[in-house]
Design a protein around this motif. Structure first.
Motif, PDB file in Angstrom:
ATOM      1  N   SER A  94      -2.341  15.989 -13.867  1.00 43.68           N
ATOM      2  CA  SER A  94      -3.722  16.348 -14.131  1.00 43.68           C
ATOM      3  C   SER A  94      -4.442  14.950 -14.674  1.00 43.68           C
ATOM      4  O   SER A  94      -5.588  14.937 -14.363  1.00 43.68           O
ATOM      5  CB  SER A  94      -4.058  16.867 -15.671  1.00 43.68           C
ATOM      6  OG  SER A  94      -3.092  16.267 -16.397  1.00 43.68           O
ATOM      7  N   ASP A  95      -3.876  13.504 -13.901  1.00 43.87           N
ATOM      8  CA  ASP A  95      -4.203  12.735 -14.167  1.00 43.87           C
ATOM      9  C   ASP A  95      -4.450  12.214 -13.024  1.00 43.87           C
ATOM     10  O   ASP A  95      -3.809  12.149 -11.573  1.00 43.87           O
ATOM     11  CB  ASP A  95      -3.279  11.810 -14.173  1.00 43.87           C
ATOM     12  CG  ASP A  95      -3.625  10.111 -15.123  1.00 43.87           C
ATOM     13  OD1 ASP A  95      -4.459   9.840 -14.428  1.00 43.87           O
ATOM     14  OD2 ASP A  95      -2.286   8.972 -15.411  1.00 43.87           O
ATOM     15  N   PRO A  96      -5.324  11.512 -12.797  1.00 44.59           N
ATOM     16  CA  PRO A  96      -6.235  11.452 -11.486  1.00 44.59           C
ATOM     17  C   PRO A  96      -5.709  10.505 -10.642  1.00 44.59           C
ATOM     18  O   PRO A  96      -5.911   9.964  -9.628  1.00 44.59           O
ATOM     19  CB  PRO A  96      -7.920  11.161 -11.583  1.00 44.59           C
ATOM     20  CG  PRO A  96      -8.374  11.921 -13.194  1.00 44.59           C
ATOM     21  CD  PRO A  96      -6.425  11.797 -13.599  1.00 44.59           C
ATOM     22  N   MET A  97      -5.060   8.910 -11.662  1.00 49.80           N
ATOM     23  CA  MET A  97      -4.225   8.082 -11.242  1.00 49.80           C
ATOM     24  C   MET A  97      -3.123   8.470 -10.605  1.00 49.80           C
ATOM     25  O   MET A  97      -2.559   7.643  -9.913  1.00 49.80           O
ATOM     26  CB  MET A  97      -3.675   7.312 -12.399  1.00 49.80           C
ATOM     27  CG  MET A  97      -3.188   5.839 -12.146  1.00 49.80           C
ATOM     28  SD  MET A  97      -4.772   4.618 -10.797  1.00 49.80           S
ATOM     29  CE  MET A  97      -5.643   4.596 -12.251  1.00 49.80           C
ATOM     30  N   ASN A 166      -0.696  -8.208  -5.103  1.00 46.91           N
ATOM     31  CA  ASN A 166      -1.871  -6.607  -4.873  1.00 46.91           C
ATOM     32  C   ASN A 166      -2.558  -6.382  -3.525  1.00 46.91           C
ATOM     33  O   ASN A 166      -4.003  -6.007  -3.382  1.00 46.91           O
ATOM     34  CB  ASN A 166      -3.419  -7.197  -6.001  1.00 46.91           C
ATOM     35  CG  ASN A 166      -3.120  -7.501  -7.410  1.00 46.91           C
ATOM     36  OD1 ASN A 166      -2.354  -7.038  -7.972  1.00 46.91           O
ATOM     37  ND2 ASN A 166      -3.819  -8.979  -8.008  1.00 46.91           N
ATOM     38  N   THR A 167      -2.316  -7.173  -2.394  1.00 49.51           N
ATOM     39  CA  THR A 167      -2.017  -6.462  -1.791  1.00 49.51           C
ATOM     40  C   THR A 167      -0.820  -6.137  -0.181  1.00 49.51           C
ATOM     41  O   THR A 167      -0.116  -5.648  -1.337  1.00 49.51           O
ATOM     42  CB  THR A 167      -2.371  -7.477  -0.015  1.00 49.51           C
ATOM     43  OG1 THR A 167      -1.724  -8.038   0.316  1.00 49.51           O
ATOM     44  CG2 THR A 167      -3.077  -8.934  -0.994  1.00 49.51           C
ATOM     45  N   LEU A 168      -1.320  -4.923   0.771  1.00 51.01           N
ATOM     46  CA  LEU A 168      -0.294  -3.956   1.048  1.00 51.01           C
ATOM     47  C   LEU A 168       0.698  -5.211   1.847  1.00 51.01           C
ATOM     48  O   LEU A 168       1.893  -4.650   1.823  1.00 51.01           O
ATOM     49  CB  LEU A 168      -1.117  -3.164   2.044  1.00 51.01           C
ATOM     50  CG  LEU A 168      -0.010  -2.769   3.378  1.00 51.01           C
ATOM     51  CD1 LEU A 168       1.065  -1.357   2.882  1.00 51.01           C
ATOM     52  CD2 LEU A 168      -0.675  -2.020   4.442  1.00 51.01           C
ATOM     53  N   TRP A 169       0.419  -6.227   2.250  1.00 53.38           N
ATOM     54  CA  TRP A 169       1.549  -7.262   3.241  1.00 53.38           C
ATOM     55  C   TRP A 169       2.735  -7.529   1.898  1.00 53.38           C
ATOM     56  O   TRP A 169       3.291  -8.277   2.779  1.00 53.38           O
ATOM     57  CB  TRP A 169       0.942  -8.461   3.122  1.00 53.38           C
ATOM     58  CG  TRP A 169      -0.392  -7.308   4.579  1.00 53.38           C
ATOM     59  CD1 TRP A 169      -1.750  -8.324   4.620  1.00 53.38           C
ATOM     60  CD2 TRP A 169      -0.802  -6.534   5.116  1.00 53.38           C
ATOM     61  NE1 TRP A 169      -2.509  -7.588   5.273  1.00 53.38           N
ATOM     62  CE2 TRP A 169      -1.656  -6.593   6.001  1.00 53.38           C
ATOM     63  CE3 TRP A 169       0.454  -5.602   6.141  1.00 53.38           C
ATOM     64  CZ2 TRP A 169      -2.354  -5.999   7.128  1.00 53.38           C
ATOM     65  CZ3 TRP A 169       0.036  -5.595   6.826  1.00 53.38           C
ATOM     66  CH2 TRP A 169      -1.333  -5.109   7.215  1.00 53.38           C
ATOM     67  N   GLY A 240       8.594  -4.220  -6.099  1.00 54.72           N
ATOM     68  CA  GLY A 240       7.844  -4.684  -4.884  1.00 54.72           C
ATOM     69  C   GLY A 240       6.450  -4.515  -5.331  1.00 54.72           C
ATOM     70  O   GLY A 240       6.401  -5.434  -5.417  1.00 54.72           O
ATOM     71  N   ALA A 241       6.664  -3.826  -5.649  1.00 51.52           N
ATOM     72  CA  ALA A 241       5.303  -3.280  -6.043  1.00 51.52           C
ATOM     73  C   ALA A 241       4.839  -4.183  -8.160  1.00 51.52           C
ATOM     74  O   ALA A 241       4.251  -4.148  -8.229  1.00 51.52           O
ATOM     75  CB  ALA A 241       4.805  -1.819  -6.302  1.00 51.52           C
ATOM     76  N   LEU A 242       6.209  -3.838  -8.648  1.00 54.32           N
ATOM     77  CA  LEU A 242       6.359  -3.990  -9.919  1.00 54.32           C
ATOM     78  C   LEU A 242       5.549  -6.013 -10.142  1.00 54.32           C
ATOM     79  O   LEU A 242       4.889  -6.237 -10.625  1.00 54.32           O
ATOM     80  CB  LEU A 242       7.979  -4.090 -10.429  1.00 54.32           C
ATOM     81  CG  LEU A 242       7.898  -4.512 -11.811  1.00 54.32           C
ATOM     82  CD1 LEU A 242       7.007  -3.942 -12.868  1.00 54.32           C
ATOM     83  CD2 LEU A 242       8.937  -3.876 -12.687  1.00 54.32           C
ATOM     84  N   LEU A 243       6.398  -6.764  -8.821  1.00 51.86           N
ATOM     85  CA  LEU A 243       6.344  -8.001  -8.800  1.00 51.86           C
ATOM     86  C   LEU A 243       5.242  -8.231  -8.579  1.00 51.86           C
ATOM     87  O   LEU A 243       4.451  -9.100  -8.804  1.00 51.86           O
ATOM     88  CB  LEU A 243       7.477  -8.532  -7.930  1.00 51.86           C
ATOM     89  CG  LEU A 243       8.980  -8.349  -8.600  1.00 51.86           C
ATOM     90  CD1 LEU A 243       9.859  -8.636  -7.348  1.00 51.86           C
ATOM     91  CD2 LEU A 243       8.892  -9.179  -9.792  1.00 51.86           C
ATOM     92  N   TYR A 244       4.656  -7.696  -7.785  1.00 49.61           N
ATOM     93  CA  TYR A 244       3.511  -9.038  -6.568  1.00 49.61           C
ATOM     94  C   TYR A 244       1.640  -7.633  -7.113  1.00 49.61           C
ATOM     95  O   TYR A 244       0.916  -8.216  -6.450  1.00 49.61           O
ATOM     96  CB  TYR A 244       3.751  -8.542  -5.347  1.00 49.61           C
ATOM     97  CG  TYR A 244       5.224  -9.025  -4.982  1.00 49.61           C
ATOM     98  CD1 TYR A 244       5.268 -10.403  -5.613  1.00 49.61           C
ATOM     99  CD2 TYR A 244       5.681  -8.513  -4.201  1.00 49.61           C
ATOM    100  CE1 TYR A 244       6.651 -10.897  -4.549  1.00 49.61           C
ATOM    101  CE2 TYR A 244       7.326  -9.022  -3.283  1.00 49.61           C
ATOM    102  CZ  TYR A 244       7.437  -9.720  -3.739  1.00 49.61           C
ATOM    103  OH  TYR A 244       8.844 -10.998  -3.658  1.00 49.61           O
ATOM    104  N   LYS A 247      -2.648  -4.244 -10.812  1.00 48.71           N
ATOM    105  CA  LYS A 247      -3.348  -3.527 -10.623  1.00 48.71           C
ATOM    106  C   LYS A 247      -3.110  -2.282 -10.689  1.00 48.71           C
ATOM    107  O   LYS A 247      -2.419  -2.010  -9.699  1.00 48.71           O
ATOM    108  CB  LYS A 247      -4.637  -3.516  -9.614  1.00 48.71           C
ATOM    109  CG  LYS A 247      -5.311  -4.921 -10.060  1.00 48.71           C
ATOM    110  CD  LYS A 247      -6.547  -5.378  -8.311  1.00 48.71           C
ATOM    111  CE  LYS A 247      -6.708  -7.198  -8.883  1.00 48.71           C
ATOM    112  NZ  LYS A 247      -7.563  -6.962  -7.924  1.00 48.71           N
ATOM    113  N   PRO A 248      -3.186  -0.872 -11.442  1.00 46.17           N
ATOM    114  CA  PRO A 248      -2.814   0.036 -10.932  1.00 46.17           C
ATOM    115  C   PRO A 248      -2.976   1.310 -10.619  1.00 46.17           C
ATOM    116  O   PRO A 248      -2.059   1.642 -10.124  1.00 46.17           O
ATOM    117  CB  PRO A 248      -3.160   0.539 -13.309  1.00 46.17           C
ATOM    118  CG  PRO A 248      -3.356  -0.211 -13.542  1.00 46.17           C
ATOM    119  CD  PRO A 248      -3.923  -1.578 -12.638  1.00 46.17           C
ATOM    120  N   GLU A 249      -4.478   0.782 -10.293  1.00 46.70           N
ATOM    121  CA  GLU A 249      -5.286   1.583  -8.700  1.00 46.70           C
ATOM    122  C   GLU A 249      -4.674   1.359  -7.815  1.00 46.70           C
ATOM    123  O   GLU A 249      -4.623   1.661  -6.624  1.00 46.70           O
ATOM    124  CB  GLU A 249      -6.199   1.124  -8.858  1.00 46.70           C
ATOM    125  CG  GLU A 249      -6.984  -0.495  -8.699  1.00 46.70           C
ATOM    126  CD  GLU A 249      -7.289  -1.084  -9.435  1.00 46.70           C
ATOM    127  OE1 GLU A 249      -7.955  -1.921  -9.345  1.00 46.70           O
ATOM    128  OE2 GLU A 249      -6.672  -0.715 -10.436  1.00 46.70           O
TER     129      GLU A 249
END
Length: 314
Positions: A94-97, A166-169, A240-244, A247-249
């Motif tokens: 139910s969370d949009p995030m 905060n980028t895909l790369w 990797g996302a935790l490090l770099y 932003k939660p979105e």
């Protein structure tokens, strides 16, 4: 009209020795003994047991995800849900995030897998050619990176200096080539018939033309296997996302579920909080692995063929 020559079976001295030791005989052209029959029965039993042992943890996760907190705390849940409920699923979904992070994971996995396949295929094809100058050096350099790396802090400094936070790369480029996958593809390309490439070269194809029009269409098995390996790796990645990323979105769904798991470790004392605390681990695992489980049946036949073709010398 000449009669066809009768077919004969060449039997080695080893075969005859084994026949004498195990008392094997031929029935209908096939060796059939009590020992061999017992072996086949034992083989089937072992396979069934291994299948059950492999499936039991997954079935248990599904059962726990749909069971109520009381039955879970009592340790009564095995592979059948007890006290069926979907409270945790409803809370998470139910969370949009959650859906935004799920979309991020699909995007990251798709782009990362595509880039990794291009780079790994080109690198492996080049290393498979013995005429490549400096080939031992490049192979050794690739293998060296399997055992030594710069470490977390230098990698973070590098990603930050490149402006990739905060980028895909930041998630794609550092892990673009898996050396294990590279070596598997290299072994496969080394077994590829050289006559086909030589014929294509005589017809005027360049190296890229041979790779794109001759080699890749005949390498679907190993390519599908590598796609599965890379997709599973990038789908499950979260560190990797935790490090770099801050932003939660932008988080992948694995990091979202990891944070949910951490927050549910201390329930608020309500019935709903206890329910989430009891089920969240199972729900997290189920939601994370479900897409890959659905993808695997479509790639399984290529997966088996790709591993075998990459391991047998032509």
């Amino acid at each position: 009209m000449t009669k066809p020559l009768p077919t004969t079976t060449v039997r080695t001295e080893t075969d005859r020795s084994l026949d004498r030791v195990f008392g094997r005989k031929k029935v209908g052209g096939i060796r059939d003994t009590r020992g061999y029959t017992a072996f086949r029965v034992a083989n089937v039993v072992v396979i069934i047991v291994l299948c059950f042992v492999t499936l039991y943890p997954f079935l248990n996760v599904i059962a726990v995800a749909f069971s109520s907190q009381g039955y879970i705390n009592a340790g009564r849940v095995s592979i059948v849900p007890l006290g069926f409920n979907v409270t945790t699923f409803g809370t998470v979904m139910s969370d949009p995030m959650f859906w935004r992070n799920y979309g991020n994971t699909v995007l990251y996995t798709t782009v990362a897998t595509a880039i990794s396949m291009v780079l790994t295929t080109m690198f492996a094809y080049a290393l498979s050619k013995k005429r490549l100058k400096g080939r031992p050096f490049f192979v050794g350099l690739a293998v060296f990176t399997m055992f030594f790396s710069g470490g977390i802090i230098p990698n973070y400094v590098l990603i930050n200096s490149l402006g990739w936070r905060n980028t895909l790369w930041a998630l794609v480029i550092p892990n673009a080539i898996s050396i294990f996958n590279l070596l598997v593809m290299k072994a496969f390309f080394e077994n590829f018939p050289e006559e086909l490439e030589e014929a294509a070269s005589i017809d005027g194809l360049t190296t890229y033309g041979i790779l794109g029009r001759i080699v890749l269409p005949l390498s679907k098995a190993v390519l599908a296997t590598m796609v599965l390996f890379y997709a599973v790796t990038f789908w499950n990645a979260w560190f990797g996302a935790l490090l770099y990323m801050n932003k939660p979105e932008l988080y992948p769904v694995t990091l979202y579920l990891r944070n949910l798991l951490m927050s549910s470790a201390q329930p608020d004392g309500s019935d709903e909080g206890l329910q989430i605390a009891a089920n969240v681990k199972a729900v997290t695992m189920l939601l994370t692995v479900l897409p890959i489980v659905c993808l695997y049946p479509f790639l399984q036949r290529y997966f088996v063929s790709g591993v075998m073709l990459g391991s047998v010398k032509a």
